[in-house]
Motif scaffolding. Structure first.
Motif, PDB file in Angstrom:
ATOM      1  N   SER A 101     -12.275  18.638 -30.899  1.00  0.00           N
ATOM      2  CA  SER A 101     -11.965  19.161 -29.563  1.00  0.00           C
ATOM      3  C   SER A 101     -11.319  20.542 -29.678  1.00  0.00           C
ATOM      4  O   SER A 101     -11.672  21.478 -28.951  1.00  0.00           O
ATOM      5  N   ILE A 105     -12.616  24.299 -28.412  1.00  0.00           N
ATOM      6  CA  ILE A 105     -11.858  25.191 -27.517  1.00  0.00           C
ATOM      7  C   ILE A 105     -11.807  26.602 -28.104  1.00  0.00           C
ATOM      8  O   ILE A 105     -12.070  27.590 -27.406  1.00  0.00           O
ATOM      9  N   ILE A 194      -3.158  25.804 -25.104  1.00  0.00           N
ATOM     10  CA  ILE A 194      -3.889  24.724 -25.767  1.00  0.00           C
ATOM     11  C   ILE A 194      -2.828  23.706 -26.146  1.00  0.00           C
ATOM     12  O   ILE A 194      -2.009  23.946 -27.029  1.00  0.00           O
ATOM     13  N   PHE A 221      -5.536  23.482 -21.559  1.00  0.00           N
ATOM     14  CA  PHE A 221      -6.477  22.566 -22.187  1.00  0.00           C
ATOM     15  C   PHE A 221      -5.629  21.422 -22.765  1.00  0.00           C
ATOM     16  O   PHE A 221      -4.871  21.641 -23.707  1.00  0.00           O
ATOM     17  N   VAL A 240     -10.888  16.601 -24.435  1.00  0.00           N
ATOM     18  CA  VAL A 240     -10.193  17.711 -23.778  1.00  0.00           C
ATOM     19  C   VAL A 240     -10.290  17.492 -22.281  1.00  0.00           C
ATOM     20  O   VAL A 240     -11.352  17.138 -21.764  1.00  0.00           O
ATOM     21  N   GLY A 242      -9.751  19.959 -19.123  1.00  0.00           N
ATOM     22  CA  GLY A 242      -9.515  21.390 -18.918  1.00  0.00           C
ATOM     23  C   GLY A 242     -10.327  21.958 -17.780  1.00  0.00           C
ATOM     24  O   GLY A 242     -11.013  21.209 -17.062  1.00  0.00           O
ATOM     25  N   ALA A 246     -14.948  25.757 -18.555  1.00  0.00           N
ATOM     26  CA  ALA A 246     -14.752  25.679 -20.006  1.00  0.00           C
ATOM     27  C   ALA A 246     -15.319  24.374 -20.560  1.00  0.00           C
ATOM     28  O   ALA A 246     -15.946  24.351 -21.621  1.00  0.00           O
ATOM     29  N   MET A 250     -18.225  23.838 -23.355  1.00  0.00           N
ATOM     30  CA  MET A 250     -18.062  23.009 -24.560  1.00  0.00           C
ATOM     31  C   MET A 250     -19.158  21.945 -24.648  1.00  0.00           C
ATOM     32  O   MET A 250     -19.671  21.658 -25.730  1.00  0.00           O
TER      33      MET A 250
END
Ligand SMILES: Cc1ncc(COP(=O)(O)O)c(C=O)c1O
Length: 372
Positions: A101, A105, A194, A221, A240, A242, A246, A250
């Motif tokens: 993960s 990111i 993060i 995130f 994740v 977020g 994003a 991903m």
């Protein structure tokens, strides 16, 4: 032959000590291993059964790259129940452990040269992941724990900061009011957070975890996994929560790299999400708190970060560098630990208390003898 990107990545010094520990154990020496970074508990039977059922029911095909909808829904419910966070399944992506993960990111967030603030001591893989994504780690050392002041002083020009709390290797966490202040900084100065929360359940002395997403959802995130909480390190399920854009990026990337994480593991993780399974987690945490207290007492004369959470002690070495210290401790006393160098703090070593009380007592006796 090799691309520049990977040329600097060598074998982790962590493994040098572990490899030698195995060699010594193979010759019949009673090696006490304090190097482990995973619970010594088995995965709960109900979770294992769910994995077996998934196999029997032929849930063994490709799933959506971002993970099955049932699991992503269950994750939104868990985040709401435990952290007061409101997410939709479209804001969640399941990957092959939190490590994967985090790598996802870095890759979708960083352009070449983007700076990531990395408070040290830090978990060993962040720095390599930032570099692999062609970002630049900005390393700043904290004293007792990560603070808003540290972020405020070093925020200029950063694209993101990595917060890991409770922290591996120091075991310290971030105070709730500091979390709120860092969130405010992220919003005001437009950087991302993060937030690696894989140890959020491993908190002692009735300390409470507050996810930074509570205050800055659009900038955060949230990274977590079933590895530590449910003693499921080998199943490889992380996720994740977020910003939707994003998460979509991903998922697209993951569809071309790993595809979905193991279907069987996803169904086992789905079982783990049930509120009732927190009872297994609580039994484990109580045991770790007992061990934390035991180690704290046994190490009374040493200097260390007092773990508020996790299952690590980060202990100062009297002199010299950490690799030499850990190698000699292993050769002379047959105790395996991890050199602080791996975490950006060469005058420390890490001791994991994911082992029995008997081994802890005997191992610490040997360490103290070695340290004189
Ligand atoms: C701070 C931290 N983050 C992430 C991970 C990765 O966990 P996993 O990939 O097993 O979910 C670990 C594992 O040791 C860790 O200590």
């Amino acid at each position: 032959m090799l691309a520049d990107r990977v040329k600097h990545i060598g074998e982790s010094k962590t493994f040098t000590v572990q490899k030698r520990a195995k060699e010594l154990a193979a010759t019949g020496k009673y090696v006490i291993d304090f190097g482990l970074g995973e619970p010594d508990f088995p995965t709960a039977d109900v979770i294992k059964e769910a994995g077996k059922r998934a196999i029997e029911q032929n849930k063994t095909r490709y799933t959506a790259a971002e993970g099955v909808i049932e699991l992503r829904k269950a994750l939104t419910e868990k985040l709401k129940r435990e952290d007061g966070l409101i997410y939709t399944p479209e804001e969640i992506i399941v990957s092959n452990g939190a490590k994967h993960s985090l790598d996802n990111i870095m890759r979708i967030l960083l352009d070449k040269g983007d700076k990531v603030l990395l408070p040290a001591p830090y978990w060993v893989s962040y720095i390599e992941q930032i570099k692999l994504a062609e970002g630049v780690p900005v390393i700043v050392h904290y004293d007792e724990r990560i603070t808003a002041e540290l972020v405020r002083k070093n925020k200029d020009g950063i694209k993101a900061v990595i917060l890991n709390y409770p922290n591996n290797p120091t075991g310290t966490t971030i105070a709730p009011e500091e979390v709120e202040e860092i969130a405010w900084l992220a919003v005001k100065h437009d950087f991302f957070v993060i937030s690696d929360e894989v140890y959020k359940k491993f908190l002692y002395d009735e300390k409470k975890h507050i996810s930074i997403a509570r205050y800055a959802k659009d900038k955060t995130f949230v990274v977590d996994s079933v590895s530590k909480e449910f003693a499921m390190t080998g199943w490889r399920i992380g996720y994740v929560a977020g910003p939707r854009e994003a998460v979509r990026a991903m998922a697209n990337m993951q569809s071309h790299t790993t595809s979905n994480p193991s279907s069987v593991s996803q169904y086992a993780a789905l079982e783990a999400m049930k509120e009732n399974n927190q009872k297994h987690v609580q039994i484990m945490i109580q045991e770790y708190e007992k061990r934390r207290n035991l180690v704290q007492k046994a190490l009374a004369e040493c200097s260390f970060y007092l773990p508020e959470g996790t299952f690590f002690f980060f202990i100062k070495i009297p002199e010299g560098n950490s690799l030499e210290f850990c190698s000699q401790l292993l050769e002379q006393k047959y105790v395996a630990t991890v050199p602080g160098e791996a975490f950006g703090a060469d005058n420390y070593f890490r001791l994991s208390y994911c082992t029995s009380e008997d081994r802890l007592t005997e191992g610490i006796r040997r360490i103290k003898e070695f340290m004189g």
